[in-house]
Design a protein around this motif. Structure first.
Motif, PDB file in Angstrom:
ATOM      1  N   LEU A  59      38.985 148.092  69.063  1.00 28.07           N
ATOM      2  CA  LEU A  59      39.370 148.850  70.259  1.00 28.07           C
ATOM      3  C   LEU A  59      39.056 148.060  71.518  1.00 28.07           C
ATOM      4  O   LEU A  59      39.828 148.074  72.488  1.00 28.07           O
ATOM      5  N   ALA A  69      41.638 147.122  74.386  1.00 28.36           N
ATOM      6  CA  ALA A  69      41.439 147.595  75.765  1.00 28.36           C
ATOM      7  C   ALA A  69      41.637 146.471  76.773  1.00 28.36           C
ATOM      8  O   ALA A  69      41.997 146.713  77.925  1.00 28.36           O
ATOM      9  N   THR A  94      40.253 152.289  79.556  1.00 24.92           N
ATOM     10  CA  THR A  94      40.357 153.556  78.823  1.00 24.92           C
ATOM     11  C   THR A  94      41.813 153.960  78.656  1.00 24.92           C
ATOM     12  O   THR A  94      42.245 154.356  77.567  1.00 24.92           O
ATOM     13  N   LEU A 104      43.654 152.164  75.986  1.00 27.44           N
ATOM     14  CA  LEU A 104      43.383 152.690  74.645  1.00 27.44           C
ATOM     15  C   LEU A 104      44.085 154.027  74.432  1.00 27.44           C
ATOM     16  O   LEU A 104      44.665 154.280  73.366  1.00 27.44           O
ATOM     17  N   ARG A 119      47.173 148.756  67.172  1.00 31.08           N
ATOM     18  CA  ARG A 119      48.102 149.327  68.159  1.00 31.08           C
ATOM     19  C   ARG A 119      49.156 150.190  67.459  1.00 31.08           C
ATOM     20  O   ARG A 119      49.439 151.306  67.872  1.00 31.08           O
ATOM     21  N   VAL A 127      39.115 157.569  70.532  1.00 32.82           N
ATOM     22  CA  VAL A 127      38.618 156.604  71.521  1.00 32.82           C
ATOM     23  C   VAL A 127      37.279 157.056  72.091  1.00 32.82           C
ATOM     24  O   VAL A 127      36.334 156.255  72.207  1.00 32.82           O
ATOM     25  N   PHE A 138      34.732 154.542  70.512  1.00 39.25           N
ATOM     26  CA  PHE A 138      34.635 153.408  71.440  1.00 39.25           C
ATOM     27  C   PHE A 138      33.600 153.694  72.516  1.00 39.25           C
ATOM     28  O   PHE A 138      32.781 152.843  72.848  1.00 39.25           O
TER      29      PHE A 138
END
Lengths: 237, 170
Positions: A8, A12, B23, B26, B108, B123, B127
């Motif tokens: 991630l 990002a 953010t 994502l 993705r 997320v 994350f």
């Protein structure tokens, strides 16, 4: 092993520090939005006064029922003449001002033209409330004419689509014109689009949010009374 | 002439925009253009509601809610995204193009198959390490929904990425 967090983080990316131009633009957008909100609130307040006054007159004046609804743009809807239709979908004549890109002969009872510009016209159930950004909206219509959740939106097809209809068009007849229902790819659960062929080759596009429950026949009946005015403009994107 | 609100907002943008873009990247499954739209939309909403944001007990939580609602709002304009026309504002994505490797492409693709709110739950949980309660607050749903959404999201990611997917919370 690469963890999900690592992946991630890669996805990002690493955006650089914002530039002054970006921050200024964000500020300009915010200020413009605040100005619009204040103008709308002011207009809604004025319209409410008009609506209350009209309702008062209605109560003191014998005669046929007359309804008025406040409009953000200062226009009014007078739904008066009921015509044939299903119990849940009676199309009634629309007699409000229609100064911009689109006009409509009839709207379903209980619905109003929420806003009309050169780019689009939005219909929403009467009584929609302002959107509260801190509360999930779901499929509930709000009073922002630029939001199409829970509403019907009328516009010209985007100039960038060059008249091509996405998905698998389903041919129908809309008044004396040809129309096509399309479920736009990637919009599962969001709604259905009816394209109506226009003499100039630029398709009229009527988008109906799934949650409102209009059938295809009802959408066609409504669409037959929608007109594209000469000043209507195509959007982009 | 700038008001106090303007000054505060400007400082906020300068200090937080990069994080918001990350953010948003994502939340939009790596779509840099949509992420920039999402950030712009979020910041606009934030400016309009600036006094409420300033009064919020949990400003970060408030910001997450606005971000998630802006993400949901993108679906509202599902025919196209309308842009406010602004003079002299470059309409360029601010995010760097993210990694192009096989892993990034797989992630993705996997994220794009998730509904936006399920993606957001994933997320925030995996994350940003938010707990279930804060994630539920951001999404405006119950904690049980967060748990089920994240579990389903991980299951669906494993289908695409493979069983080797490792999380810090599993």
């Amino acid at each position: 092993m690469t963890t999900l967090r690592d992946q991630l983080a890669d996805l990002a990316g690493s955006p650089g520090e914002p530039t002054t131009v970006q921050a200024d633009a964000d500020l300009a957008r915010g200020r413009a939005a605040l100005r619009r909100r204040r103008v709308l609130q002011s207009a809604a307040g004025s319209a409410l006064v008009v609506a209350v006054a009209a309702a008062t007159v209605g109560l003191t004046t014998a005669g046929r029922p007359t309804g008025t609804a406040p409009q953000a743009g200062g226009t009014t809807v007078a739904a008066t003449t009921a015509t044939a239709g299903t119990a849940a979908f009676d199309l009634v004549s629309y007699t409000g001002k229609q100064p911009a890109g689109f006009s409509v002969d009839k709207v379903p009872a209980g619905w109003e033209v929420q806003g009309v510009t050169e780019g689009f016209m939005t219909l929403a159930p009467v009584g929609a409330k302002p959107h509260n950004s801190a509360v999930p909206q779901g499929d509930v219509a709000d009073s922002d004419a630029a939001s199409f959740v829970g509403k019907v939106a009328v516009m010209l097809q985007s100039v960038d689509e060059h008249g091509e209809m996405p998905g698998k068009p389903e041919r129908v007849t809309v008044g004396d014109r040809t129309g096509f229902f399309v479920k736009r790819p990637g919009t599962t659960g969001d709604g259905v689009t009816l394209f109506v062929k226009q003499p100039n080759g630029i398709n009229l596009e009527i988008q109906v949010w799934d949650g409102i429950g209009w059938t295809h026949d009802q959408i066609v009946a409504f669409a037959a009374g929608v007109h594209v005015n000469p000043n209507a403009k195509q959007g982009r994107g | 002439m700038r008001s106090e609100r303007d000054e505060q907002f400007h400082r906020f943008v300068v200090s937080r925009r990069s994080g918001l873009v990350r953010t948003a990247t994502l939340l939009t499954a790596g779509d840099a253009h949509l992420a920039e739209d999402l950030v712009q939309s979020t910041l606009t909403k934030l400016y309009v509601a600036w006094p409420a944001f300033q009064r919020a007990d949990n400003p970060d939580g408030y910001l997450r809610r606005v971000l998630v609602n802006a993400l949901t709002d993108e679906r509202r304009r599902w025919w196209r995204r309308r842009e406010e026309s602004m003079a002299d504002v470059p309409d360029l994505p601010a995010a760097e193009q993210a990694a192009h490797g096989e892993l990034a492409d797989g992630l993705r693709a996997a994220l794009r198959q998730l509904p936006p709110r399920m993606r957001a739950a994933l997320v925030f949980r995996y994350f940003y390490d938010l707990d279930v309660a804060d994630t539920a607050d951001a999404l405006g749903c119950s904690e049980g929904t967060v748990k089920s959404q994240t579990a389903r999201a991980l299951d669906r990611l494993r289908v695409v990425i493979g069983p080797s997917l490792s999380t810090a919370h599993s």
